[in-house]
Design an enzyme around this catalytic site. Structure first.
Site, short mmCIF file in Angstrom:
data_model
loop_
_atom_site.label_atom_id
_atom_site.label_comp_id
_atom_site.label_asym_id
_atom_site.label_seq_id
_atom_site.Cartn_x
_atom_site.Cartn_y
_atom_site.Cartn_z
N GLU A 1 1.92 -1.73 21.69
CA GLU A 1 1.62 -3.15 21.83
C GLU A 1 1.98 -3.85 20.52
O GLU A 1 2.60 -3.26 19.63
CB GLU A 1 0.17 -3.39 22.25
CG GLU A 1 -0.85 -2.44 21.64
CD GLU A 1 -1.08 -2.62 20.16
OE1 GLU A 1 -1.82 -3.56 19.79
OE2 GLU A 1 -0.55 -1.83 19.36
N TRP B 1 0.81 -1.21 0.00
CA TRP B 1 0.00 0.00 0.00
C TRP B 1 0.86 1.27 0.00
O TRP B 1 1.79 1.39 -0.79
CB TRP B 1 -0.97 -0.04 1.17
CG TRP B 1 -1.82 -1.26 1.20
CD1 TRP B 1 -2.53 -1.80 0.17
CD2 TRP B 1 -2.04 -2.13 2.33
NE1 TRP B 1 -3.18 -2.94 0.59
CE2 TRP B 1 -2.92 -3.17 1.91
CE3 TRP B 1 -1.62 -2.12 3.66
CZ2 TRP B 1 -3.36 -4.17 2.77
CZ3 TRP B 1 -2.05 -3.13 4.51
CH2 TRP B 1 -2.90 -4.13 4.07
N GLU C 1 1.57 -2.19 17.18
CA GLU C 1 2.42 -1.02 16.94
C GLU C 1 1.63 0.27 16.76
O GLU C 1 2.09 1.19 16.08
CB GLU C 1 3.32 -1.26 15.73
CG GLU C 1 4.03 -2.59 15.76
CD GLU C 1 5.20 -2.66 14.80
OE1 GLU C 1 4.96 -2.47 13.60
OE2 GLU C 1 6.33 -2.88 15.25
#
Length: 716
Positions: free
Chosen positions: A452, A332, A455
């Protein structure tokens, strides 16, 4: 970096010699030997991330290739964090009525032998069929492309090569050298060479006067034949001496090196060896490697098992042993948006979290040496304060720098699985343990984490806390084996194990009257209704009690909670209702509630921070079927876990590569079947590692990475 004027003068002097080897036809408007105008050209962008091929030699040859969209996509050199080209593909034309790229016509990619990452692509256009086979030369930095071309009438075939040296491709310079089309950024170089030479060639700037732009604008003829270009985003084009009738085969080499002459020499030497010899050596290297490992367990798909082992093995850098990247792709916006990725990349970096997954997957498949190299690499790149960086290039240079506590725990878990408790290893692991005990930021203290495992958020995360607890217990066990004191690590682990539910289990959430785990809490108060923005184009803020994921299963997998724990079972019912989807490939799960990390509603690529972009949608991740299968094994449900293994296999693409995400039932494309790969990162090494680990776990009846030392402490 700019190429010096001296190199351009030298290139101009070489044009005559090159033309003698591959004469240029007299074309109206041609300017043979001239420099292309219009630089620097469009910014470099990289091809989509849904690869159907990924290969390299088993030897030390520092070159890797990928395949996507019917063409050769990124080639990496001199390491796996550095793309050296964007694409190499074929253009077919009759010079009058049509001009077709293989990426624009019907095409397919095949893996003839799952024991060897060597592929065949076939494209069919207007009265022609073109087939290409790909391997790398085990003895040098080159990729060989064997082309077979058949047409109903004589046609022209061009090779289009878009170099992106140094991972950027915006400061490359191009010129002919010894019959080859050469590019350099003054640090590294590439060379495109055909065994039969080029009948004509040109070089230009992307989007300005590159070969594809010229051919498509002039009905398949070149109006110009430029010899040099750069610095800028240069694109090279050469016409092969193929017509599809009298001549149907050609061999093309992409050579790489520190200097142009080295790149040309690599390409020329590979051509002289010939495709049969090079491909035989390439295949032999991989077959020897697999022959040294156990055969696939009967519960696994043997083809996918081999592909998974090879995908992981190919993901290791040659110059930095143990440095396994997450994926040879740039999904992407990471491949085209400078605002998101000022330096293109991210996935072709090393994450300690993903490296742990890869190492344990290969360890499960019998490659202990690879897992040892992974741990050695982690120990080499530990940061001065004791933590492990969010991710690094393969050379160990930190790229993103947020602190994720589970990544500092990962080396401890891996060391325990490997039984490594020598002095130097323990010294570094203990420094990591000290960091876990002392970490603080913004008024918060461990096990609160800056990010976490996805990210994106800080807070108290069940999955992170599980990793930290298990990591400290495993570290303590290794220290005690070496006769060293581990009391403070065990004390912290015990304290956090007792507190994790209080930080992360809500009793007042909207999804159930019974307590369940949240994805995370910002403040350690799961009943407070604290709100936060999910990011990834999610509007507004959400109540933390209304965001769930399956990360709490790490508490079970790592031996801190029982599989039949009542809150775990309540939480499973919640996540199945809220974030799972039943597809033809089985039941799969989203990362968390309202995840936005994925394609737009119309299938357009994920991007962020654009005023015209309203919403993006994270799809289903096959890794969660693997995690659920490991949980089910701990419940004693072996048949159910075997079903999850089969569900993961159904998510593979046509060549067996496993993706990051698969489509849910809200696919933007009517003909796309849910449970099939999206345009996310493919292959994702984590997915292949999870498949291998679950395959061997089902075979043995218990998760192969289960840390018994943790379970003995908390489940007795």
């Amino acid at each position: 970096m700019a190429t010096s004027r001296r190199k351009f003068l030298r290139a101009a002097a070489l044009v005559g010699a090159t033309a003698a080897a591959a004469p240029l036809p007299a074309v109206a408007g041609a300017q043979p030997g001239s420099a292309a105008p219009g630089g620097p050209g469009a910014d470099t962008t990289f091809t989509p991330a849904d690869k159907l091929g990924f290969g390299t030699a088993r030897s030390a040859s520092p070159v890797w290739f990928t395949l996507q969209g019917g063409r050769l996509s990124e080639v990496y050199h001199p390491d796996l964090s550095t793309p050296a080209s964007r694409e190499t593909q074929w253009i077919v034309t009759d010079g009058q009525s049509f001009v077709e790229r293989v990426s624009d016509v019907a095409h397919r990619t095949e893996l003839p032998d799952p024991r060897v990452p060597a592929y065949r692509q076939t494209a069919t256009g207007t009265g022609w069929t073109l087939s290409t086979r790909y391997v790398t030369d085990p003895e040098r930095a080159s990729v060989l492309l064997e082309v077979e071309f058949h047409a109903t009438r004589p046609l022209h075939v061009f090779v289009l090569h878009d170099p992106a040296l140094g991972g950027e491709g915006t400061a490359d310079s191009a010129f002919p050298l010894g019959g080859a089309l050469v590019a350099t950024d003054s640090v590294t170089a590439s060379a495109v060479l055909a065994a039969g030479g080029f009948a004509e060639s040109t070089v230009g700037y992307a989007g300005v006067n590159d070969g594809w732009t010229e051919l498509s604008a002039n009905r398949g003829r070149l109006a110009h034949h430029y010899a040099t270009a750069g610095p800028g985003n240069v694109v090279q084009l050469g016409r092969l001496r193929l017509d599809g009738r009298a001549r149907t085969r050609e061999l093309v080499a992409l050579g790489f090196g520190a200097a142009p002459d080295e790149a040309v020499r690599a390409a020329r030497t590979s051509l002289s060896r010939g495709f049969p010899a090079v491909s035989a050596a390439y295949a032999a290297g991989w077959r020897r490697y697999l022959a040294g490992l156990p055969a696939a367990p009967k519960e696994a798909d043997a083809r996918l098992h081999s592909v998974s082992v090879l995908a992981l093995a190919c993901s290791e850098d040659k110059r930095n042993p143990g440095a396994f990247i997450a994926s040879p792709s740039m999904p992407w916006a990471f491949g085209f948006d400078r605002a998101v990725a000022p330096e293109y990349g991210s996935y072709h970096l090393v994450w300690p979290r993903d490296l742990y997954q890869i190492a344990t997957g290969l360890l499960a498949a019998g490659d202990r040496a690879a897992a040892e190299r992974a741990l050695d690499y982690l120990l080499r790149i530990q940061q001065p304060d004791g933590h492990w960086a969010q991710n690094t290039t393969v050379t160990g240079e930190p790229f993103w720098t947020s602190v994720q506590l589970d990544e500092t725990a990962a080396p401890m878990l891996l060391a325990w699985l490997l039984g490594r408790y020598d002095g130097p290893t323990l010294d570094k692991l203990a420094r990591g343990g000290d960091f876990l005990l002392s970490f603080s930021k913004d008024g918060h203290h461990s096990p609160w984490t800056e990010q976490e495992r996805w990210e994106e958020q800080n807070g108290y995360s069940p999955s992170t806390i599980a990793s930290v607890i298990a990591g400290l217990v495993c570290l303590a066990d290794l220290l005690e084996r070496a006769g060293r004191d581990a009391t403070r690590y065990l004390s912290a682990a015990d304290e956090w194990a007792a507190a994790v539910d209080g930080w992360t289990v809500t009793h007042t959430g909207p999804y159930s009257p019974r307590p369940y785990y949240t994805r995370l809490t910002k403040d350690g108060n799961p009943d407070a209704g604290t709100t936060y923005n999910l990011g990834n184009n999610n509007p507004g803020e959400v109540d933390q009690r209304a965001v769930v994921d399956a990360g709490f299963l790490e508490l079970v997998r790592l031996g801190i909670k029982r599989a039949d724990d009542v809150i775990v079972r309540n939480s499973l019912a919640v996540v199945d209702a809220q974030i799972s989807t039943l597809t033809p490939s089985g039941r799969h799960w989203h990362r968390y509630s309202s995840d936005g990390y994925g394609e737009q509603a119309d299938g357009g690529p994920w991007d962020v921070n654009r005023p015209d972009l309203q919403r993006t949608y994270g799809r289903l991740w096959p890794i969660f079927a693997g995690e659920r299968g490991e949980y089910e094994l701990l419940q004693g449900q072996r048949a159910a876990a075997a079903g999850r293994l089969a569900d993961m296999a159904k998510c593979a693409g046509p060549t067996g590569l496993l993706p990051e995400q698969v489509w849910d039932t809200n696919s933007p494309y009517p003909r796309v079947r849910p449970g099939t790969p999206t345009a996310s990162a493919t292959p994702l090494a984590w997915t292949h590692a999870q498949y291998l680990r679950l395959a061997w776990s089902v075979h043995k009846g218990r998760p192969v990475e289960y840390p018994e030392v943790v379970a003995r402490r908390y489940l007795r």
